[in-house]
Motif scaffolding. Structure first.
Motif, PDB file in Angstrom:
ATOM      1  N   ASP A   1       0.810  -1.217   0.000  1.00 27.43           N
ATOM      2  CA  ASP A   1       0.000   0.000   0.000  1.00 27.43           C
ATOM      3  C   ASP A   1       0.844   1.267   0.000  1.00 27.43           C
ATOM      4  OD1 ASP A   1      -2.284  -1.519   0.024  1.00 27.43           O
ATOM      5  OD2 ASP A   1      -2.470  -1.503   2.210  1.00 27.43           O
ATOM      6  N   ASP A   2       2.142   1.138   0.242  1.00 24.89           N
ATOM      7  CA  ASP A   2       3.003   2.315   0.294  1.00 24.89           C
ATOM      8  C   ASP A   2       4.014   2.348  -0.851  1.00 24.89           C
ATOM      9  OD1 ASP A   2       4.398   0.115   1.159  1.00 24.89           O
ATOM     10  OD2 ASP A   2       5.397   1.139   2.842  1.00 24.89           O
ATOM     11  N   ASP A   3       3.743   1.611  -1.925  1.00 17.17           N
ATOM     12  CA  ASP A   3       4.638   1.610  -3.084  1.00 17.17           C
ATOM     13  C   ASP A   3       4.794   3.043  -3.601  1.00 17.17           C
ATOM     14  OD1 ASP A   3       5.835   1.349  -5.616  1.00 17.17           O
ATOM     15  OD2 ASP A   3       5.025  -0.669  -5.857  1.00 17.17           O
ATOM     16  N   PRO A   4       6.012   3.610  -3.590  1.00 19.09           N
ATOM     17  CA  PRO A   4       6.187   5.019  -3.962  1.00 19.09           C
ATOM     18  C   PRO A   4       5.943   5.310  -5.431  1.00 19.09           C
ATOM     19  CG  PRO A   4       8.321   3.972  -3.612  1.00 19.09           C
ATOM     20  CD  PRO A   4       7.289   2.994  -3.180  1.00 19.09           C
ATOM     21  N   GLU A   5       5.934   4.281  -6.288  1.00 20.90           N
ATOM     22  CA  GLU A   5       5.672   4.514  -7.705  1.00 20.90           C
ATOM     23  C   GLU A   5       4.193   4.729  -7.986  1.00 20.90           C
ATOM     24  OE1 GLU A   5       7.814   4.925 -10.224  1.00 20.90           O
ATOM     25  OE2 GLU A   5       9.409   4.843  -8.736  1.00 20.90           O
ATOM     26  N   ASN A   6       3.335   4.257  -7.081  1.00 18.12           N
ATOM     27  CA  ASN A   6       1.891   4.462  -7.242  1.00 18.12           C
ATOM     28  C   ASN A   6       1.569   5.932  -6.983  1.00 18.12           C
ATOM     29  OD1 ASN A   6      -0.914   4.406  -7.162  1.00 18.12           O
ATOM     30  ND2 ASN A   6      -0.997   2.462  -6.071  1.00 18.12           N
ATOM     31  N   PRO A   7       0.930   6.637  -7.927  1.00 19.41           N
ATOM     32  CA  PRO A   7       0.676   8.074  -7.750  1.00 19.41           C
ATOM     33  C   PRO A   7      -0.065   8.425  -6.468  1.00 19.41           C
ATOM     34  CG  PRO A   7       0.272   7.450 -10.018  1.00 19.41           C
ATOM     35  CD  PRO A   7       0.515   6.172  -9.259  1.00 19.41           C
ATOM     36  N   ILE A   8      -0.867   7.503  -5.952  1.00 21.06           N
ATOM     37  CA  ILE A   8      -1.615   7.789  -4.729  1.00 21.06           C
ATOM     38  C   ILE A   8      -0.671   7.923  -3.541  1.00 21.06           C
ATOM     39  CG2 ILE A   8      -2.044   5.477  -3.812  1.00 21.06           C
ATOM     40  CD1 ILE A   8      -4.792   8.068  -4.429  1.00 21.06           C
ATOM     41  N   ASN A   9       0.563   7.400  -3.674  1.00 17.55           N
ATOM     42  CA  ASN A   9       1.552   7.439  -2.588  1.00 17.55           C
ATOM     43  C   ASN A   9       2.652   8.474  -2.818  1.00 17.55           C
ATOM     44  OD1 ASN A   9       0.281   5.244  -1.274  1.00 17.55           O
ATOM     45  ND2 ASN A   9       1.351   3.799  -2.597  1.00 17.55           N
ATOM     46  N   TRP A  10       2.529   9.278  -3.844  1.00 12.48           N
ATOM     47  CA  TRP A  10       3.544  10.302  -4.083  1.00 12.48           C
ATOM     48  C   TRP A  10       3.622  11.271  -2.914  1.00 12.48           C
ATOM     49  CZ3 TRP A  10       2.342  11.956  -9.856  1.00 12.48           C
ATOM     50  CH2 TRP A  10       2.794  10.942 -10.704  1.00 12.48           C
ATOM     51  N   SER A  11       4.741  11.955  -2.800  1.00 11.36           N
ATOM     52  CA  SER A  11       4.903  12.965  -1.751  1.00 11.36           C
ATOM     53  C   SER A  11       3.948  14.129  -1.986  1.00 11.36           C
ATOM     54  CB  SER A  11       6.343  13.481  -1.738  1.00 11.36           C
ATOM     55  OG  SER A  11       6.621  14.218  -2.926  1.00 11.36           O
ATOM     56  N   THR A  12       3.659  14.858  -0.928  1.00 14.99           N
ATOM     57  CA  THR A  12       2.756  16.005  -1.043  1.00 14.99           C
ATOM     58  C   THR A  12       3.292  17.038  -2.029  1.00 14.99           C
ATOM     59  OG1 THR A  12       2.011  15.697   1.239  1.00 14.99           O
ATOM     60  CG2 THR A  12       1.609  17.848   0.236  1.00 14.99           C
ATOM     61  N   PHE A  13       4.602  17.271  -1.980  1.00 13.03           N
ATOM     62  CA  PHE A  13       5.199  18.237  -2.909  1.00 13.03           C
ATOM     63  C   PHE A  13       4.979  17.816  -4.357  1.00 13.03           C
ATOM     64  CE2 PHE A  13       8.803  19.151  -5.706  1.00 13.03           C
ATOM     65  CZ  PHE A  13       8.726  20.541  -5.756  1.00 13.03           C
ATOM     66  N   LYS A  14       5.205  16.539  -4.649  1.00 15.78           N
ATOM     67  CA  LYS A  14       5.062  16.065  -6.021  1.00 15.78           C
ATOM     68  C   LYS A  14       3.610  16.168  -6.477  1.00 15.78           C
ATOM     69  CE  LYS A  14       6.386  12.201  -9.034  1.00 15.78           C
ATOM     70  NZ  LYS A  14       7.005  10.863  -9.088  1.00 15.78           N
ATOM     71  N   LYS A  15       2.674  15.821  -5.611  1.00 19.03           N
ATOM     72  CA  LYS A  15       1.260  15.925  -5.964  1.00 19.03           C
ATOM     73  C   LYS A  15       0.855  17.376  -6.227  1.00 19.03           C
ATOM     74  CE  LYS A  15      -0.424  11.869  -3.415  1.00 19.03           C
ATOM     75  NZ  LYS A  15      -1.329  11.383  -2.336  1.00 19.03           N
ATOM     76  N   VAL A  16       1.306  18.274  -5.352  1.00 16.47           N
ATOM     77  CA  VAL A  16       0.959  19.692  -5.510  1.00 16.47           C
ATOM     78  C   VAL A  16       1.554  20.248  -6.802  1.00 16.47           C
ATOM     79  CG1 VAL A  16       1.300  22.007  -4.552  1.00 16.47           C
ATOM     80  CG2 VAL A  16       0.632  20.121  -3.057  1.00 16.47           C
ATOM     81  N   PHE A  17       2.791  19.883  -7.087  1.00 12.69           N
ATOM     82  CA  PHE A  17       3.456  20.403  -8.286  1.00 12.69           C
ATOM     83  C   PHE A  17       2.770  19.891  -9.548  1.00 12.69           C
ATOM     84  CE2 PHE A  17       6.706  20.365 -11.611  1.00 12.69           C
ATOM     85  CZ  PHE A  17       7.128  21.691 -11.563  1.00 12.69           C
TER      86      PHE A  17
END
Length: 594
Positions: free
Chosen positions: A134-150
């Motif tokens: 559930d925490d796979d960093p490649e899954n967009p739902i798990n991206w960092s807040t900065f990456k999502k905001v950008f």
């Protein structure tokens, strides 16, 4: 930064040129990690039934064959192999006999890697790959807040860049009439055909972006390249027919983000936070038509209509360069599909597959046509919920564009603004859109978020409460604007009144788009594409009779007529909030579990 760039167009180019030596993914650095990505349950289902997910009948067949209820699903990333329901020899004698009969009947063999027994009639030797947890960093739902905001900022910039293309042209319509010798109504076709184009475009582009082998970035970047290039012949049009043709084509080509942008945000944000992202995205959509006359007004006044098109090309050209370097893929299905291909390459195991890949392989041309054209239309006219809300949003969109045509009559005709100053009159709409954000986000945090269950679901009808207030803001704006637009009343009054429209439109759009996505999750792309098509149809048609209506009825009564029309639609969100669930339960396509 490397993580952000790696999955962009520029990142793929670097990887291609260096043959994968730079910007490597984790599985390329350590090929032994491939076992982390295996999904034991999906692999078992492929061996027994030929596809990863079981239907109800197949689940029953599996239980009967095994003689016991199926084991709980193994968490993604668990090691493959080990006992399966059909391998369990600790059951009763009847269970063993059932297994033996089944194996004898089907002539089972074993999977290459997992030792899973294969049903030779229906099974398939495929080792299924999924996220390792559930925490796979490649899954967009798990991206960092900065990456999502950008990435959200980039989606909003692209939306703004395309939407401004409709209204930026309107600043130069007077010059178009003089250059090509056409009427004011004919010159308006340059606006309406662009809007019609970006209403039709998502019917094709949105479903294509859902195909795992394609993803969203090739659609965004590919169409944007063509969109920027085609601004050149548009600006250099030598006759009116050429101008109209390229306006329609550029609207069609530039349209993907207008429907797919919401899907990109849905890729990154969980349902309870999606409304925040959709809200910001909605502001960018409002800013486009609002800032168009302001950005284009001074240019058209000084250099003529062609400079409005050059401005559009410069803005979209800047966006294109930025996205090539900094826009990563957001489609989880496409990311998982490409991971599977990399794993096959680094391990040499050709049986590795993922579910999105299998879905994409099974799609035929007929399936794509059904999804792209037939499904959005059938959903729109066969589903009462979809039809009523699409009609309401289309009306608001049509009112927006017909109302925009009154601004020259009011601020140039009555208040004697010049063309550049007229663009400043639209700032009231922008201010209204900005003002509504803080209280709306407070409402989401205080009242909407607590209603989500532990699985991240909410009763779809609860999304409509914000529309109760928004529905009344539209007629308030139209009556205020229409009756305050008089020479004896200061020009600031109609500008203040115009802010109510963006407040109402923002609340209605946000409520409706989230509601449709929650009520029809399996058909969200088709529902939103149909919504975009219907509202763009109204936006394209309404401005054609705007000048005649305002000239014949006057600003006050023409605006009042639009206000009365918007009042007639106010009951829709109230009725669907009360009876929407009952209607959903009768539908074959809507969600029934909430």
């Amino acid at each position: 930064m490397a993580e952000l760039i790696r999955d962009t167009v520029f990142g793929h180019l670097v990887r291609f040129v260096t043959k994968g030596r730079y910007l490597q993914f984790i599985e390329e650095k350590d090929p032994s990690l491939w076992k982390r990505y295996l999904d034991r349950e999906q692999t078992q289902n492929m061996a027994l039934f030929g596809h990863a997910d079981l239907t109800t009948n197949e689940e029953k067949e599996r239980n009967i064959t095994a003689g016991t209820p199926p084991e709980p699903a193994t968490p993604p990333g668990a090691a493959s192999g080990g006992p399966t329901p059909s391998d369990d020899t600790s059951g009763s004698l009847n269970q063993e006999k059932t297994q033996e009969d089944t194996e004898r009947r089907h002539g089972q063999m074993h999977s290459t890697l997992t030792n899973q027994k294969l049903d030779t009639e229906k099974g398939r030797d495929a080792t299924m790959v999924t996220w390792f947890g559930d925490d796979d960093p490649e899954n967009p739902i798990n991206w960092s807040t900065f990456k999502k905001v950008f990435v959200t900022f980039e989606i909003c910039l692209l939306t703004f860049s395309v939407y401004i293309g409709s209204a930026i042209y309107s600043a130069g319509t007077e010059d178009v009439t003089m250059v090509f010798g056409v009427s004011q109504v004919a010159a308006t076709f340059g606006l309406t055909l662009f809007v019609a184009g970006y209403g039709l475009g998502p019917m094709i582009w949105a479903p294509m972006s859902e195909i795992p082998q394609i993803g969203r970035n090739p659609i965004y970047i590919g169409t944007l390249v063509v969109f920027v290039i085609l601004q050149v012949p548009t600006a250099l049009a030598v006759n009116f027919g050429m101008l109209l043709a390229f306006r329609f084509i550029t609207g069609f080509i530039g349209s993907p983000v207008l429907a797919t942008g919401g899907a990109s945000l849905g890729d990154m944000f969980a349902p309870q936070y999606r409304a925040y992202a959709i809200g910001i995205w909605g502001i960018s959509a409002v800013c486009g038509p609002v800032m168009g006359p302001l950005v284009g007004g001074f240019a058209a006044q000084a250099e003529g209509w062609r400079w409005t098109i050059w401005e559009l090309m410069w803005l979209c050209g800047f966006s294109l360069v930025m996205f090539i370097f900094l826009l990563p893929e957001t489609s989880a299905n496409n990311i998982l599909y490409r991971r599977t291909r990399r794993l096959r390459k680094v391990t040499g195991i050709e049986s590795l597959r993922c579910q999105p890949e299998l879905v994409g392989e099974s799609m035929t041309t007929k399936d794509i046509v059904m999804i792209a054209i037939v499904r959005p239309i059938s959903l729109n006219f066969q589903e009462p919920i979809v039809f009523l809300l699409n009609l309401y949003i289309a009306l608001i969109y049509g009112l927006l564009y017909i109302w925009f045509e009154s601004f020259p009559i009011v601020f140039v005709g009555l208040y004697k603004f010049n063309l550049g100053q007229e663009g400043l009159a639209f700032v009231g709409i922008l201010v209204g859109a900005i003002i509504v954000i803080p209280p709306f986000f407070w409402y989401l945090h205080k009242f909407v978020e607590p209603q989500f269950d532990e699985n991240g679901n909410i009763v779809p009808e609860e999304r409509l409460r914000a529309a109760f207030f928004g529905a009344f803001c539209i007629p308030i704006c139209l009556f205020w604007f229409g009756w305050s637009a008089q020479p004896r009343i200061h020009w600031i009054m109609p500008i203040i009144g115009s802010g109510w429209f963006s407040i109402g439109a923002f609340l209605l759009f946000n409520s409706v788009l989230n509601y449709l996505g929650d009520a029809y999750p399996e058909y969200a792309a088709s529902v939103l594409a149909g919504n975009d098509f219907m509202r763009s149809s109204f936006g394209a048609g309404f401005p054609l009779f705007a000048a005649a209506m305002y000239n014949n009825l006057g600003v006050n009564w023409a605006s009042s007529l639009l206000g009365f029309l918007s009042i007639a639609f106010i009951p829709i969100p109230f009725a669907l909030h009360r009876y929407g669930k009952r209607i959903r339960l009768r539908s074959k396509r809507a969600r029934h579990d909430l």
